[in-house]
Motif scaffolding. Structure first.
Motif, PDB file in Angstrom:
ATOM      1  N   ARG A  82      14.785  47.094  27.249  1.00 54.68           N
ATOM      2  CA  ARG A  82      16.061  46.609  26.705  1.00 54.68           C
ATOM      3  C   ARG A  82      15.896  45.090  26.587  1.00 54.68           C
ATOM      4  O   ARG A  82      14.861  44.547  26.994  1.00 54.68           O
ATOM      5  CB  ARG A  82      17.208  46.955  27.654  1.00 54.68           C
ATOM      6  N   TRP A  84      17.386  41.469  27.869  1.00 51.04           N
ATOM      7  CA  TRP A  84      18.254  40.826  28.853  1.00 51.04           C
ATOM      8  C   TRP A  84      18.777  39.504  28.303  1.00 51.04           C
ATOM      9  O   TRP A  84      17.988  38.660  27.857  1.00 51.04           O
ATOM     10  CB  TRP A  84      17.478  40.560  30.144  1.00 51.04           C
ATOM     11  N   ILE A  86      20.189  35.849  28.783  1.00 49.83           N
ATOM     12  CA  ILE A  86      19.999  34.793  29.778  1.00 49.83           C
ATOM     13  C   ILE A  86      21.037  33.708  29.554  1.00 49.83           C
ATOM     14  O   ILE A  86      21.301  33.333  28.412  1.00 49.83           O
ATOM     15  CB  ILE A  86      18.606  34.123  29.621  1.00 49.83           C
ATOM     16  N   PHE A 109      13.797  39.138  26.634  1.00 50.77           N
ATOM     17  CA  PHE A 109      14.811  38.147  26.987  1.00 50.77           C
ATOM     18  C   PHE A 109      15.303  37.357  25.780  1.00 50.77           C
ATOM     19  O   PHE A 109      14.565  37.129  24.828  1.00 50.77           O
ATOM     20  CB  PHE A 109      14.252  37.169  28.033  1.00 50.77           C
ATOM     21  N   LYS A 147      23.298  39.035  33.809  1.00 54.00           N
ATOM     22  CA  LYS A 147      22.702  39.130  35.150  1.00 54.00           C
ATOM     23  C   LYS A 147      21.621  38.086  35.413  1.00 54.00           C
ATOM     24  O   LYS A 147      21.196  37.903  36.556  1.00 54.00           O
ATOM     25  CB  LYS A 147      22.070  40.526  35.330  1.00 54.00           C
ATOM     26  N   VAL A 148      21.125  37.455  34.354  1.00 54.24           N
ATOM     27  CA  VAL A 148      19.941  36.601  34.478  1.00 54.24           C
ATOM     28  C   VAL A 148      20.264  35.166  34.066  1.00 54.24           C
ATOM     29  O   VAL A 148      20.880  34.943  33.024  1.00 54.24           O
ATOM     30  CB  VAL A 148      18.785  37.134  33.587  1.00 54.24           C
TER      31      VAL A 148
ATOM     32  N   VAL B 195       8.564  33.770  31.456  1.00 56.75           N
ATOM     33  CA  VAL B 195       8.844  35.181  31.193  1.00 56.75           C
ATOM     34  C   VAL B 195       8.202  36.080  32.256  1.00 56.75           C
ATOM     35  O   VAL B 195       8.796  37.057  32.706  1.00 56.75           O
ATOM     36  CB  VAL B 195       8.403  35.579  29.769  1.00 56.75           C
ATOM     37  N   LEU B 198      10.539  35.967  35.087  1.00 57.77           N
ATOM     38  CA  LEU B 198      11.762  36.727  34.814  1.00 57.77           C
ATOM     39  C   LEU B 198      11.499  38.234  34.883  1.00 57.77           C
ATOM     40  O   LEU B 198      12.300  38.995  35.426  1.00 57.77           O
ATOM     41  CB  LEU B 198      12.316  36.363  33.426  1.00 57.77           C
ATOM     42  N   THR B 202      13.468  41.392  36.816  1.00 61.94           N
ATOM     43  CA  THR B 202      14.237  42.487  36.181  1.00 61.94           C
ATOM     44  C   THR B 202      13.856  43.832  36.786  1.00 61.94           C
ATOM     45  O   THR B 202      14.625  44.781  36.708  1.00 61.94           O
ATOM     46  CB  THR B 202      14.040  42.520  34.650  1.00 61.94           C
ATOM     47  N   LEU B 205      16.593  44.845  38.859  1.00 65.13           N
ATOM     48  CA  LEU B 205      17.912  44.982  38.231  1.00 65.13           C
ATOM     49  C   LEU B 205      18.083  46.395  37.683  1.00 65.13           C
ATOM     50  O   LEU B 205      17.174  46.919  37.039  1.00 65.13           O
ATOM     51  CB  LEU B 205      18.080  43.973  37.095  1.00 65.13           C
ATOM     52  N   SER B 207      20.853  47.556  35.704  1.00 64.82           N
ATOM     53  CA  SER B 207      21.502  47.755  34.402  1.00 64.82           C
ATOM     54  C   SER B 207      21.528  46.436  33.641  1.00 64.82           C
ATOM     55  O   SER B 207      21.192  45.406  34.174  1.00 64.82           O
ATOM     56  CB  SER B 207      22.920  48.233  34.594  1.00 64.82           C
TER      57      SER B 207
END
Lengths: 207, 207
Positions: A82, A84, A86, A109, A147-148, B195, B198, B202, B205, B207
């Motif tokens: 998916r 994310w 930021i 991202f 969330k990030v 990245v 990050l 994730t 995480l 969702s």
């Protein structure tokens, strides 16, 4: 299962993913082996096989890994199937460099918003994004369920900003501020400090 | 002895040094304990004691560590009891942010020169430094015996630039280019890729 896997193993998966993505882009072969991947990365093939074995069987003795399949699997494991959103906090030099960073694309991202508290910066454009007032952060982050966050503020305001991010529901923070942040146990912080990385290398230099 | 110590241990020493330096700057106490330091850093006190025990006895049961003394010792261990000259290669957004980074000062490093191969940038000023032509790099690095470089060039020219750095005598490279570089075994490369960091988060995480 997830929680039993050491974080250091999780930390190597993005490195494998990056190397595999390059292999796929080169397009020279559809398969690779733990040996080839290890040589490319300076990691032993045994380590790679052991790391991946936490998550299942991805290759066959003799035929190796199917590159595309392993990329898909790693993306699923790391929740990169998916995109994310930021929030970037701090529109200084680092924030500016990050806003131009091409590496977020296709790697899961996207910077959604950028915030700063400097009245001289608020409302201005940074690489196509309008710099927003920090006072808007809480409501926006909550409304979109972001969330990030990436923290690119001075050390002096890093903890205060972190507290605001945590209150707003942020669970993962990548910090460029050169201090250690205090967060609740359900929030993950990673630090990027070029000097810490340089200092780790000077240990090996004699003169 | 040095070579027997795992690199992961070496990697934590700069983190300890940074936390101790903050404690010293706060000036509230002249001593600290592995417990306090661990709580500050999210690392167990046993881990801190074990890491430091590789290098000698730095504290006493009950009285803890003398902050100033431990800072000095860590600086010696990491070879930070001198200042390392850095060559910065790449005068783009990341190079620009690095040239403004305040964190090098008093932590063992100074950017000596900045290089780029873009004729539109060569000769221009970047935060008080003149951007030099890449063609000058080899001779300058050799003449001054510089060992440390920061690579902030696009992925497409990162390996070629790395080869030039290695030929010129560079032994430690901090790379911002999002690819894995091939270097001889006596050269140390560390990567900084937001990245990758990050993606490591994730995983946790949902969702």
């Amino acid at each position: 299962m997830a929680n039993d896997i050491p974080d250091i193993v999780i930390g190597r998966l993005p490195i494998y993913l990056r190397a595999l993505t390059h292999l796929a882009a080169e397009g020279e072969s559809t398969t690779t082996s733990s040996y080839d991947l290890g040589r490319k990365l300076g990691i032993s093939s045994a380590q790679i096989r052991k790391d991946l074995s936490h998550f299942g069987e991805f290759g066959k003795q003799g035929t190796g890994y199917n590159i595309k399949y392993l990329i898909e699997q790693l993306r699923q494991i790391l929740h990169l199937d998916r995109e994310w959103a930021i929030v970037l906090v701090g529109a200084g030099y680092i924030g500016h460099a990050l806003s131009h960073y091409q590496g977020f694309q296709h790697r899961g991202f996207q910077i959604l918003w950028v915030f700063d508290n400097d009245p001289g910066k608020i409302g201005r454009d940074m690489n196509g994004m309008r710099i927003r007032n920090m006072s808007e952060l809480g409501a926006l982050v909550r409304s979109e369920g972001v969330k990030v966050a990436i923290l690119a503020v001075p050390a002096s305001s890093a903890q205060e900003t972190t507290d605001l991010l945590v209150e707003s529901g942020i669970k993962s923070i990548l910090s460029y501020a050169p201090i250690n942040l205090t967060v609740p146990s359900d929030v993950n912080v990673r630090y990027t400090d070029p000097v810490v990385q340089l200092q780790r290398m000077t240990y090996y230099l004699d003169s």
